[in-house]
Design a protein around this motif. Structure first.
Motif, PDB file in Angstrom:
ATOM      1  N   TYR A 218      39.125  52.764  20.486  1.00 52.63           N
ATOM      2  CA  TYR A 218      39.853  51.593  20.276  1.00 52.63           C
ATOM      3  C   TYR A 218      39.346  50.616  19.200  1.00 52.63           C
ATOM      4  CZ  TYR A 218      35.644  50.591  23.286  1.00 52.63           C
ATOM      5  OH  TYR A 218      34.313  50.654  23.590  1.00 52.63           O
ATOM      6  N   CYS A 219      38.234  50.721  18.539  1.00 53.48           N
ATOM      7  CA  CYS A 219      37.408  49.697  17.864  1.00 53.48           C
ATOM      8  C   CYS A 219      37.685  49.800  16.476  1.00 53.48           C
ATOM      9  CB  CYS A 219      35.935  49.685  18.197  1.00 53.48           C
ATOM     10  SG  CYS A 219      35.262  48.362  17.505  1.00 53.48           S
TER      11      CYS A 219
ATOM     12  N   GLN B 217      26.042  39.388  16.842  1.00 50.38           N
ATOM     13  CA  GLN B 217      26.771  40.484  17.130  1.00 50.38           C
ATOM     14  C   GLN B 217      26.933  41.368  16.073  1.00 50.38           C
ATOM     15  OE1 GLN B 217      31.193  40.901  18.541  1.00 50.38           O
ATOM     16  NE2 GLN B 217      30.022  40.698  20.407  1.00 50.38           N
TER      17      GLN B 217
ATOM     18  N   SER C  34      23.921  41.327  20.841  1.00 51.13           N
ATOM     19  CA  SER C  34      25.080  42.053  21.299  1.00 51.13           C
ATOM     20  C   SER C  34      25.474  43.165  20.253  1.00 51.13           C
ATOM     21  CB  SER C  34      26.331  41.035  21.148  1.00 51.13           C
ATOM     22  OG  SER C  34      27.407  41.978  21.726  1.00 51.13           O
TER      23      SER C  34
ATOM     24  N   GLY D  62      24.845  46.458  20.937  1.00 53.79           N
ATOM     25  CA  GLY D  62      25.020  48.064  21.674  1.00 53.79           C
ATOM     26  C   GLY D  62      23.899  48.523  22.252  1.00 53.79           C
TER      27      GLY D  62
ATOM     28  N   ARG E  22      29.178  44.915  26.898  1.00 50.38           N
ATOM     29  CA  ARG E  22      30.209  45.234  28.101  1.00 50.38           C
ATOM     30  C   ARG E  22      30.121  46.432  28.339  1.00 50.38           C
ATOM     31  NH1 ARG E  22      35.720  42.560  25.310  1.00 50.38           N
ATOM     32  NH2 ARG E  22      35.214  40.311  25.316  1.00 50.38           N
TER      33      ARG E  22
ATOM     34  N   GLU F  89      32.817  47.954  29.369  1.00 51.71           N
ATOM     35  CA  GLU F  89      34.236  48.264  29.007  1.00 51.71           C
ATOM     36  C   GLU F  89      34.854  48.739  30.245  1.00 51.71           C
ATOM     37  OE1 GLU F  89      34.530  47.163  25.961  1.00 51.71           O
ATOM     38  OE2 GLU F  89      32.670  47.473  25.011  1.00 51.71           O
TER      39      GLU F  89
ATOM     40  N   MET G  98      37.415  45.300  29.066  1.00 50.72           N
ATOM     41  CA  MET G  98      38.876  45.008  28.163  1.00 50.72           C
ATOM     42  C   MET G  98      39.979  45.044  29.262  1.00 50.72           C
ATOM     43  SD  MET G  98      38.724  46.980  24.643  1.00 50.72           S
ATOM     44  CE  MET G  98      37.948  48.377  25.285  1.00 50.72           C
TER      45      MET G  98
ATOM     46  N   ILE H 101      43.660  45.010  22.249  1.00 49.23           N
ATOM     47  CA  ILE H 101      44.378  44.691  21.335  1.00 49.23           C
ATOM     48  C   ILE H 101      44.602  45.841  20.272  1.00 49.23           C
ATOM     49  CG2 ILE H 101      45.392  42.986  19.376  1.00 49.23           C
ATOM     50  CD1 ILE H 101      43.733  40.657  20.742  1.00 49.23           C
TER      51      ILE H 101
ATOM     52  N   TYR I 255      35.167  41.560   9.982  1.00 48.65           N
ATOM     53  CA  TYR I 255      34.773  41.974  11.596  1.00 48.65           C
ATOM     54  C   TYR I 255      36.128  42.079  12.266  1.00 48.65           C
ATOM     55  CZ  TYR I 255      31.336  42.443  15.289  1.00 48.65           C
ATOM     56  OH  TYR I 255      30.848  43.000  16.411  1.00 48.65           O
TER      57      TYR I 255
ATOM     58  N   LEU J  83      37.683  44.021  14.889  1.00 49.02           N
ATOM     59  CA  LEU J  83      37.700  44.783  15.845  1.00 49.02           C
ATOM     60  C   LEU J  83      39.143  45.236  16.289  1.00 49.02           C
ATOM     61  CD1 LEU J  83      35.071  43.087  18.201  1.00 49.02           C
ATOM     62  CD2 LEU J  83      34.824  44.777  16.348  1.00 49.02           C
TER      63      LEU J  83
HETATM   64  N1  SAH Z   1      28.673  46.989  19.066  1.00 51.08           N
HETATM   65  C1  SAH Z   1      28.298  46.220  20.180  1.00 51.08           C
HETATM   66  C2  SAH Z   1      29.398  44.875  19.986  1.00 51.08           C
HETATM   67  C3  SAH Z   1      30.722  45.503  20.364  1.00 51.08           C
HETATM   68  S1  SAH Z   1      32.036  44.383  19.748  1.00 51.08           S
HETATM   69  C4  SAH Z   1      28.369  46.745  21.547  1.00 51.08           C
HETATM   70  O1  SAH Z   1      28.778  48.198  21.622  1.00 51.08           O
HETATM   71  O2  SAH Z   1      28.372  46.061  22.562  1.00 51.08           O
HETATM   72  C5  SAH Z   1      32.163  43.297  21.113  1.00 51.08           C
HETATM   73  C6  SAH Z   1      33.372  43.917  22.137  1.00 51.08           C
HETATM   74  O3  SAH Z   1      34.763  44.046  21.491  1.00 51.08           O
HETATM   75  C7  SAH Z   1      33.205  45.223  22.638  1.00 51.08           C
HETATM   76  O4  SAH Z   1      32.463  45.448  23.738  1.00 51.08           O
HETATM   77  C8  SAH Z   1      34.781  45.479  22.911  1.00 51.08           C
HETATM   78  O5  SAH Z   1      35.051  45.160  24.617  1.00 51.08           O
HETATM   79  C9  SAH Z   1      35.551  44.622  22.271  1.00 51.08           C
HETATM   80  N2  SAH Z   1      36.588  45.348  21.355  1.00 51.08           N
HETATM   81  C10 SAH Z   1      36.294  46.251  20.596  1.00 51.08           C
HETATM   82  N3  SAH Z   1      37.740  46.766  20.035  1.00 51.08           N
HETATM   83  C11 SAH Z   1      38.565  45.932  20.630  1.00 51.08           C
HETATM   84  C12 SAH Z   1      40.075  46.016  20.780  1.00 51.08           C
HETATM   85  N4  SAH Z   1      40.861  46.837  19.999  1.00 51.08           N
HETATM   86  N5  SAH Z   1      40.545  44.978  21.547  1.00 51.08           N
HETATM   87  C13 SAH Z   1      40.114  43.994  22.083  1.00 51.08           C
HETATM   88  N6  SAH Z   1      38.533  44.055  22.429  1.00 51.08           N
HETATM   89  C14 SAH Z   1      38.052  44.994  21.662  1.00 51.08           C
END
Ligand code: SAH
Length: 356
Positions: free
Chosen positions: A77-78, A115, A146, A148, A169, A171, A210, A242, A314, A316
């Motif tokens: 998703y990222c 993060q 944060s 991972g 998270r 997740e 999420m 998202i 950055y 995501l």
């Molecule tokens: N690498 C770190 C930080 C992650 S980014 C880790 O793994 O913990 C922080 C958060 O963004 C993720 O844990 C995820 O819940 C959220 N995230 C990532 N992609 C997303 C997306 N497409 N939509 C909404 N939230 C997202």
């Protein structure tokens, strides 16, 4: 009214949740999916009352420093997953990270959140050095990581170096769902073990899910809530999923703002003194998303302190807000937003109540 709603007196379910923190699956379902407006108002009202009992009108700010978007993982998703060849990668230097903290301190921040993606360049020794330096320069501040999944020894080293909190998270609390959202080299057990290790080491821990991620069902959400109740994190970060245009989920629907807000209130009643941020993802899907989150029981906001030249990298997910603003503008904007709904941004570490 749906059949489910007819069978339950929704207000008494809210009261039961507030008193006992526990509901049956069917009762949770009725709370999560009710469309009754009067009930929604009541739920928010109770969540706000519980929040104010523990934290008054205070809203805590955390300065978010997104220090690297390099990542060895490929979460489906990222937007910064390693497989996305279109992402323009960056790393802040140690000096840049430290100067973000200095600037944040001047602006009134007393918590910094580092993060990033899981970037092997920042190895344990380098992270320890950065953590020690931040804590030396700003001993009155809390430091949150944060970054991972790591091994227990690494988490312990970071803690001993001075890190206070860790956000990871979960997740989704459902193993099969987790495995759908992640590649085969990531494991649900490892993530859950990380959370357990962090807690045992002594961190204040944040987890979260999420909302509306692909394949998420109501059973998954109920599982998430039960997991939160059992794990008792100090913080819970939730935000709507998202889609990002360079992922396989680019055509999936985004999560719902209303459902996220509903869940914020439910989590506030489930864990009365939890630290609960109104997230950037919520503000991205709805211009008043963060205000609505605060009105529903959230008590933390996390303005961005990253230098403006990396802000728009950055990513995501698509359409992320605040990618062009200076930190000073971000905090002023946030203060105004918080005040517009009758709350107040405070300059304090804002520890979890049980930690004082
Ligand atoms: N690498 C770190 C930080 C992650 S980014 C880790 O793994 O913990 C922080 C958060 O963004 C993720 O844990 C995820 O819940 C959220 N995230 C990532 N992609 C997303 C997306 N497409 N939509 C909404 N939230 C997202």
């Amino acid at each position: 009214m749906s059949d489910l709603e007819k069978r339950f007196d929704l207000k008494s379910l809210v009261d039961k949740l507030e008193k006992t923190g526990d509901l049956s699956d069917e009762e949770f379902e009725a709370l999560i999916y009710s469309e009754d407006a009067e009930f929604s108002d009541y739920l928010k009202e109770r969540a706000r009352a519980v929040r104010e009992k523990h934290y008054g009108k205070d809203v805590y700010i955390r300065g978010l420093i997104e220090f690297t978007n390099v990542c060895k993982n490929n979460c489906k998703y990222c937007g910064i997953r390693c497989g996305n060849k279109n992402a323009e990668r960056y790393r802040l230097t140690k000096e840049e990270i430290l100067s973000c903290c200095d600037m944040g301190y001047e602006l009134g921040f007393r918590t910094f959140v580092l993060q990033g993606g899981e970037d092997p360049f920042f190895d344990d020794d380098m992270m320890v050095e950065i953590i020690k330096e931040i804590k030396k320069n700003h001993p009155d501040c809390a430091l949150t990581l944060s970054i991972g999944e790591k091994e227990r020894d690494t988490y312990k080293r970071f803690y001993d170096a001075g890190a206070d909190r860790y956000l990871l998270r979960h997740e989704t609390a459902d193993k099969a769902h987790y495995e759908k959202l992640h590649p085969a080299d990531m494991s649900f057990e490892h993530r859950m073990n990380c959370l357990k290790d962090l807690k045992e080491i002594g961190y204040q821990v944040g987890c979260g899910m999420m909302v509306g991620s692909p394949y998420q069902t109501k059973e998954h959400i109920i599982k998430d809530l039960r997991f939160l109740r059992e794990f008792k994190p100090e913080m819970v970060g939730i935000g709507p999923f998202i889609p990002h245009h360079d992922t396989e989920y680019k055509d999936e629907q985004a999560g719902s703002v209303d459902l996220t807000i509903r869940l914020l209130s439910i989590i506030r009643l489930l864990l009365p003194d939890v630290l609960l941020p109104a997230t950037t993802a919520l503000g991205t899907l709805d211009p008043r998303g963060r205000e609505k989150g605060i009105e529903a029981g959230a008590n933390v906001v996390m303005p961005n302190l990253s230098p403006t030249n990396v802000r728009d990298k950055y990513l995501l997910y698509d359409n992320k807000i605040c990618t062009g603003d200076e930190a000073a503008e971000c905090i002023r904007c946030m203060e105004m937003r918080v005040e517009s709904v009758g709350y107040k941004v405070v300059q304090s570490r804002g520890d979890h109540e049980s930690v004082h």
